[in-house]
Design a protein around this motif. Structure first.
Motif, mmCIF file in Angstrom:
data_model
loop_
_atom_site.group_PDB
_atom_site.id
_atom_site.type_symbol
_atom_site.label_atom_id
_atom_site.label_comp_id
_atom_site.label_asym_id
_atom_site.label_seq_id
_atom_site.Cartn_x
_atom_site.Cartn_y
_atom_site.Cartn_z
ATOM 1 N N ARG A 40 9.427 11.158 -5.090
ATOM 2 C CA ARG A 40 8.930 9.901 -4.537
ATOM 3 C C ARG A 40 7.938 10.120 -3.405
ATOM 4 O O ARG A 40 6.851 9.564 -3.417
ATOM 5 N N LEU A 41 8.312 10.897 -2.419
ATOM 6 C CA LEU A 41 7.506 10.984 -1.202
ATOM 7 C C LEU A 41 6.173 11.689 -1.417
ATOM 8 O O LEU A 41 5.119 11.149 -1.059
ATOM 9 N N LYS A 42 6.187 12.875 -1.976
ATOM 10 C CA LYS A 42 4.927 13.606 -2.183
ATOM 11 C C LYS A 42 3.973 12.883 -3.139
ATOM 12 O O LYS A 42 2.782 12.799 -2.849
ATOM 13 N N PRO A 43 4.458 12.357 -4.264
ATOM 14 C CA PRO A 43 3.536 11.632 -5.150
ATOM 15 C C PRO A 43 2.902 10.406 -4.483
ATOM 16 O O PRO A 43 1.715 10.148 -4.648
ATOM 17 N N ARG A 44 3.678 9.679 -3.712
ATOM 18 C CA ARG A 44 3.129 8.489 -3.051
ATOM 19 C C ARG A 44 2.152 8.885 -1.947
ATOM 20 O O ARG A 44 1.119 8.240 -1.780
ATOM 21 N N LEU A 45 2.453 9.934 -1.226
ATOM 22 C CA LEU A 45 1.518 10.406 -0.213
ATOM 23 C C LEU A 45 0.212 10.850 -0.869
ATOM 24 O O LEU A 45 -0.872 10.529 -0.375
ATOM 25 N N ALA A 46 0.307 11.539 -1.993
ATOM 26 C CA ALA A 46 -0.896 11.968 -2.712
ATOM 27 C C ALA A 46 -1.726 10.768 -3.155
ATOM 28 O O ALA A 46 -2.959 10.790 -3.071
ATOM 29 N N GLU A 47 -1.066 9.714 -3.609
ATOM 30 C CA GLU A 47 -1.783 8.495 -3.998
ATOM 31 C C GLU A 47 -2.540 7.908 -2.809
ATOM 32 O O GLU A 47 -3.695 7.500 -2.936
ATOM 33 N N LEU A 48 -1.879 7.853 -1.669
ATOM 34 C CA LEU A 48 -2.536 7.322 -0.472
ATOM 35 C C LEU A 48 -3.769 8.137 -0.114
ATOM 36 O O LEU A 48 -4.846 7.591 0.131
ATOM 37 N N LEU A 49 -3.601 9.435 -0.085
ATOM 38 C CA LEU A 49 -4.699 10.317 0.307
ATOM 39 C C LEU A 49 -5.863 10.233 -0.677
ATOM 40 O O LEU A 49 -7.026 10.266 -0.270
ATOM 41 N N THR A 50 -5.555 10.083 -1.952
ATOM 42 C CA THR A 50 -6.595 9.944 -2.975
ATOM 43 C C THR A 50 -7.486 8.743 -2.688
ATOM 44 O O THR A 50 -8.678 8.766 -2.935
ATOM 45 N N HIS A 51 -6.891 7.702 -2.141
ATOM 46 C CA HIS A 51 -7.628 6.468 -1.858
ATOM 47 C C HIS A 51 -8.101 6.378 -0.407
ATOM 48 O O HIS A 51 -8.594 5.330 0.019
ATOM 49 N N GLY A 52 -7.929 7.459 0.338
ATOM 50 C CA GLY A 52 -8.393 7.470 1.722
ATOM 51 C C GLY A 52 -7.536 6.663 2.673
ATOM 52 O O GLY A 52 -7.996 6.250 3.732
ATOM 53 N N LEU A 53 -6.292 6.430 2.288
ATOM 54 C CA LEU A 53 -5.368 5.689 3.140
ATOM 55 C C LEU A 53 -4.482 6.655 3.916
ATOM 56 O O LEU A 53 -4.230 7.768 3.474
ATOM 57 N N VAL A 54 -4.013 6.209 5.064
ATOM 58 C CA VAL A 54 -3.215 7.065 5.938
ATOM 59 C C VAL A 54 -1.888 6.386 6.245
ATOM 60 O O VAL A 54 -1.856 5.203 6.587
ATOM 61 N N VAL A 55 -0.813 7.160 6.135
ATOM 62 C CA VAL A 55 0.504 6.635 6.500
ATOM 63 C C VAL A 55 0.481 6.330 7.986
ATOM 64 O O VAL A 55 -0.111 7.047 8.773
ATOM 65 N N ILE A 61 5.440 3.797 7.025
ATOM 66 C CA ILE A 61 6.265 4.792 6.325
ATOM 67 C C ILE A 61 7.379 4.132 5.525
ATOM 68 O O ILE A 61 7.644 4.524 4.395
ATOM 69 N N ASN A 62 8.018 3.099 6.063
ATOM 70 C CA ASN A 62 9.091 2.436 5.327
ATOM 71 C C ASN A 62 8.594 1.806 4.039
ATOM 72 O O ASN A 62 9.306 1.770 3.044
ATOM 73 N N THR A 63 7.389 1.290 4.055
ATOM 74 C CA THR A 63 6.808 0.710 2.840
ATOM 75 C C THR A 63 6.599 1.788 1.792
ATOM 76 O O THR A 63 6.961 1.632 0.634
ATOM 77 N N MET A 64 6.018 2.913 2.208
ATOM 78 C CA MET A 64 5.760 4.004 1.274
ATOM 79 C C MET A 64 7.059 4.505 0.652
ATOM 80 O O MET A 64 7.110 4.805 -0.532
ATOM 81 N N VAL A 65 8.101 4.555 1.433
ATOM 82 C CA VAL A 65 9.352 5.151 0.981
ATOM 83 C C VAL A 65 10.225 4.170 0.196
ATOM 84 O O VAL A 65 10.726 4.500 -0.875
ATOM 85 N N LYS A 66 10.393 2.971 0.697
ATOM 86 C CA LYS A 66 11.430 2.082 0.178
ATOM 87 C C LYS A 66 11.014 1.174 -0.976
ATOM 88 O O LYS A 66 11.870 0.704 -1.720
ATOM 89 N N TYR A 67 9.736 0.874 -1.121
ATOM 90 C CA TYR A 67 9.330 -0.044 -2.184
ATOM 91 C C TYR A 67 9.663 0.524 -3.561
ATOM 92 O O TYR A 67 9.515 1.720 -3.796
ATOM 93 N N THR A 68 10.091 -0.355 -4.455
ATOM 94 C CA THR A 68 10.294 0.048 -5.845
ATOM 95 C C THR A 68 8.947 0.476 -6.416
ATOM 96 O O THR A 68 7.891 0.157 -5.851
ATOM 97 N N ASN A 69 8.964 1.171 -7.538
ATOM 98 C CA ASN A 69 7.708 1.619 -8.128
ATOM 99 C C ASN A 69 6.763 0.466 -8.434
ATOM 100 O O ASN A 69 5.568 0.551 -8.152
ATOM 101 N N GLN A 70 7.289 -0.618 -8.976
ATOM 102 C CA GLN A 70 6.448 -1.769 -9.313
ATOM 103 C C GLN A 70 5.862 -2.397 -8.050
ATOM 104 O O GLN A 70 4.662 -2.696 -7.985
ATOM 105 N N ARG A 71 6.689 -2.582 -7.063
ATOM 106 C CA ARG A 71 6.214 -3.183 -5.812
ATOM 107 C C ARG A 71 5.225 -2.245 -5.110
ATOM 108 O O ARG A 71 4.247 -2.693 -4.521
ATOM 109 N N TRP A 72 5.484 -0.935 -5.176
ATOM 110 C CA TRP A 72 4.593 0.053 -4.568
ATOM 111 C C TRP A 72 3.206 -0.006 -5.208
ATOM 112 O O TRP A 72 2.192 0.000 -4.516
ATOM 113 N N GLU A 73 3.150 -0.032 -6.529
ATOM 114 C CA GLU A 73 1.861 -0.067 -7.232
ATOM 115 C C GLU A 73 1.059 -1.305 -6.849
ATOM 116 O O GLU A 73 -0.145 -1.234 -6.621
ATOM 117 N N ALA A 74 1.717 -2.444 -6.774
ATOM 118 C CA ALA A 74 1.033 -3.682 -6.388
ATOM 119 C C ALA A 74 0.553 -3.591 -4.939
ATOM 120 O O ALA A 74 -0.581 -3.977 -4.623
#
Length: 93
Positions: A40-55, A61-74
């Protein structure tokens, strides 16, 4: 085990937030230990970095970690769109 689960999780958060902020976050919200660094954590961090976003700056951080996959993608799609609009607006100034 502590070596295979706890240590990598603490190391991940410390690398991301710095030692003091990571320990504060983990003490305040121990459920953060329950999420998989590799799945969960490394893949989501990689997604953020790919788009130039910063935790922390762009995504809590709670959003990155706790959101379900569907909610995270949206959420990620909205953040990317917001970042793109900001870049466009800055380019017009």
């Amino acid at each position: 085990s502590i070596e295979s689960n706890l240590v990598p999780t603490v190391n991940f958060y410390e690398g991301l937030l710095g030692r003091k902020k990571a320990r504060e976050a983990l003490a305040h919200d121990p459920v953060l230990f329950s999420y998989s660094v590799e799945k969960r954590l490394k893949p989501r961090l990689a997604e953020l970095l790919t788009h130039g976003l910063v935790v922390v700056d762009d995504v809590p951080i709670n959003t990155m970690v706790k959101y379900t996959n569907q909610r995270w993608e949206a959420y990620l799609a909205r953040q990317v769109d917001k970042k793109n609009r900001e870049k466009t607006a800055d380019g017009l100034r």
